[in-house]
Design an enzyme around this catalytic site. Structure first.
Site, mmCIF file in Angstrom:
data_model
loop_
_atom_site.group_PDB
_atom_site.id
_atom_site.type_symbol
_atom_site.label_atom_id
_atom_site.label_comp_id
_atom_site.label_asym_id
_atom_site.label_seq_id
_atom_site.Cartn_x
_atom_site.Cartn_y
_atom_site.Cartn_z
ATOM 1 N N ASP A 34 0.823 -1.230 0.000
ATOM 2 C CA ASP A 34 0.000 0.000 0.000
ATOM 3 C C ASP A 34 0.851 1.272 0.000
ATOM 4 O O ASP A 34 0.329 2.380 0.112
ATOM 5 C CB ASP A 34 -0.954 0.002 1.197
ATOM 6 N N GLN A 94 9.108 28.033 1.853
ATOM 7 C CA GLN A 94 7.963 28.611 2.580
ATOM 8 C C GLN A 94 8.458 28.953 3.980
ATOM 9 O O GLN A 94 8.146 28.293 4.966
ATOM 10 C CB GLN A 94 6.808 27.610 2.611
ATOM 11 N N HIS A 127 18.195 26.871 1.629
ATOM 12 C CA HIS A 127 17.574 27.906 0.801
ATOM 13 C C HIS A 127 17.365 29.227 1.561
ATOM 14 O O HIS A 127 17.543 30.306 1.004
ATOM 15 C CB HIS A 127 16.240 27.397 0.256
ATOM 16 N N LYS A 190 12.695 38.975 -9.482
ATOM 17 C CA LYS A 190 11.457 39.321 -8.793
ATOM 18 C C LYS A 190 10.449 38.222 -9.085
ATOM 19 O O LYS A 190 10.136 37.956 -10.255
ATOM 20 C CB LYS A 190 10.943 40.668 -9.299
ATOM 21 N N GLY A 223 12.638 27.887 -14.194
ATOM 22 C CA GLY A 223 12.161 29.191 -14.689
ATOM 23 C C GLY A 223 13.217 30.288 -14.559
ATOM 24 O O GLY A 223 13.466 31.039 -15.507
HETATM 25 C C1 R5P Z 1 15.619 31.496 -5.382
HETATM 26 O O1 R5P Z 1 15.706 32.117 -4.329
HETATM 27 C C2 R5P Z 1 16.531 30.354 -5.668
HETATM 28 O O2 R5P Z 1 17.862 30.731 -5.477
HETATM 29 C C3 R5P Z 1 16.341 29.783 -7.048
HETATM 30 O O3 R5P Z 1 16.645 30.800 -7.996
HETATM 31 C C4 R5P Z 1 14.947 29.293 -7.291
HETATM 32 O O4 R5P Z 1 14.511 28.521 -6.221
HETATM 33 C C5 R5P Z 1 14.895 28.475 -8.560
HETATM 34 O O5 R5P Z 1 13.592 28.029 -8.766
HETATM 35 P P1 R5P Z 1 13.067 27.745 -10.226
HETATM 36 O O6 R5P Z 1 14.033 26.772 -10.849
HETATM 37 O O7 R5P Z 1 11.718 27.153 -10.014
HETATM 38 O O8 R5P Z 1 13.022 29.034 -10.955
#
Ligand code: R5P
Length: 291
Positions: A34, A94, A127, A190, A223
């Site tokens: 499971d 978060q 992070h 940003k 991104g």
């Molecule tokens: C932002 O504070 C981190 O240093 C990274 O730039 C970010 O977490 C990258 O996330 P993604 O690959 O989703 O843009």
């Protein structure tokens, strides 16, 4: 010291155990039909200082619960102390309430780990370093940017410029630039809290005909990196090398980065991935030796 290979970090634990010359603790691990995890410490951990390795990359929730089972289980079996090596600590994005009513997930995760008997966390390029001061568990945060840069040093860069995005950009690019004896700068970012999309700005940094290294602590959706790489490409960069500590790479992020103009991706093995040309095992072993 007993080294325990959590299912998310078996290869890394093996590397650290070879460096330290310590045998791995034998652990039986199965997944029930499971989906639930089963663990049994085959070797005794009674009165031992136990070190559990478990990165918390996707599936994060499963990896965190497995870590709780291993930690709590070790304490129930009489372990003297439990240190957890979490090379990639999930949920650190978060780290605050960006919108009213949000759950500050990292605080909850740290409370759960504390309840599970964790005495200390060893992590790599966390992070949100500012959570260390408010953590209920002592956190030691190792920096692998220098290790990553030392690998890039062999790549024969021409007139290099080191860039890094976001709040930690200056520190990361400066650290790498010192190793690479290069210029450095910051890519301003940003992020839209509703859509998660990122806008970036080069702010007049000249990259024409230069080899550019873009370093980030993590690549998740890709991104930020795709936008950075395509902007650098349009600005005339010669070669673009992408470096990161935590290669989470969701939804083919790596392919998107490479097709946006990056020549190569270099990552560490903090999270298992196919670009892990750099190992953090030495860094972890050195730190564990001091414990
Ligand atoms: C932002 O504070 C981190 O240093 C990274 O730039 C970010 O977490 C990258 O996330 P993604 O690959 O989703 O843009």
């Amino acid at each position: 010291m007993k080294l325990v290979p959590g299912p998310a970090s078996v290869e890394l634990t093996n590397k650290v155990s070879s460096i330290l010359g310590l045998r791995l603790t034998e652990l039986e691990h199965r997944i029930f039909p499971d989906g639930e995890s089963y663990f049994r410490y085959v070797d005794s951990v009674e009165n031992e200082n136990v070190v559990i390795f478990q990165s918390t990359h996707p599936p994060q929730d499963k990896h965190i619960l497995q870590l709780c089972l291993l930690s709590s289980g070790a304490k129930d079996l009489g372990a003297k102390s439990v240190v957890v090596v979490i090379p990639y600590l999930a949920y650190a994005k978060q780290d605050r309430r960006f919108k009213e009513g949000e759950v500050v997930s990292i605080d909850v995760v740290l409370k759960i780990l504390k309840q599970s008997g964790v005495d200390k966390i060893l992590t790599v390029n966390i992070h949100a370093p500012w959570i260390i001061d408010r953590s209920p568990i002592p956190i030691e945060n190792l920096d692998a940017v220098g290790t990553l840069a030392s690998y890039i040093l062999q790549m024969n860069l021409k007139n290099p410029m080191i860039l890094a995005p976001g709040k930690k950009g200056e520190y990361m690019s400066a650290t790498a630039a010192k190793v690479l004896n290069a210029d450095y700068g910051v890519i301003r970012t940003k992020r839209n809290v509703n859509t998660g999309t990122v806008e970036i700005e080069l702010e007049g940094i000249d990259v024409k005909d230069r080899d550019v290294v873009v370093i980030d602590d993590m690549i998740s959706t890709g991104g930020t990196m795709v936008k950075s790489v395509s902007t650098l490409k349009s600005a005339g960069a010669r070669r673009i090398l992408v470096g990161c500590i935590h290669a989470i790479m969701v939804d083919d992020a790596d392919k998107k980065i490479l097709s946006s103009g990056a020549d190569v991706i270099i990552a560490t093995d903090a999270v298992p991935n196919k670009y892990a040309f750099v190992s953090i095992a030495g860094l972890l072993a050195e730190c564990l030796r001091k414990l």
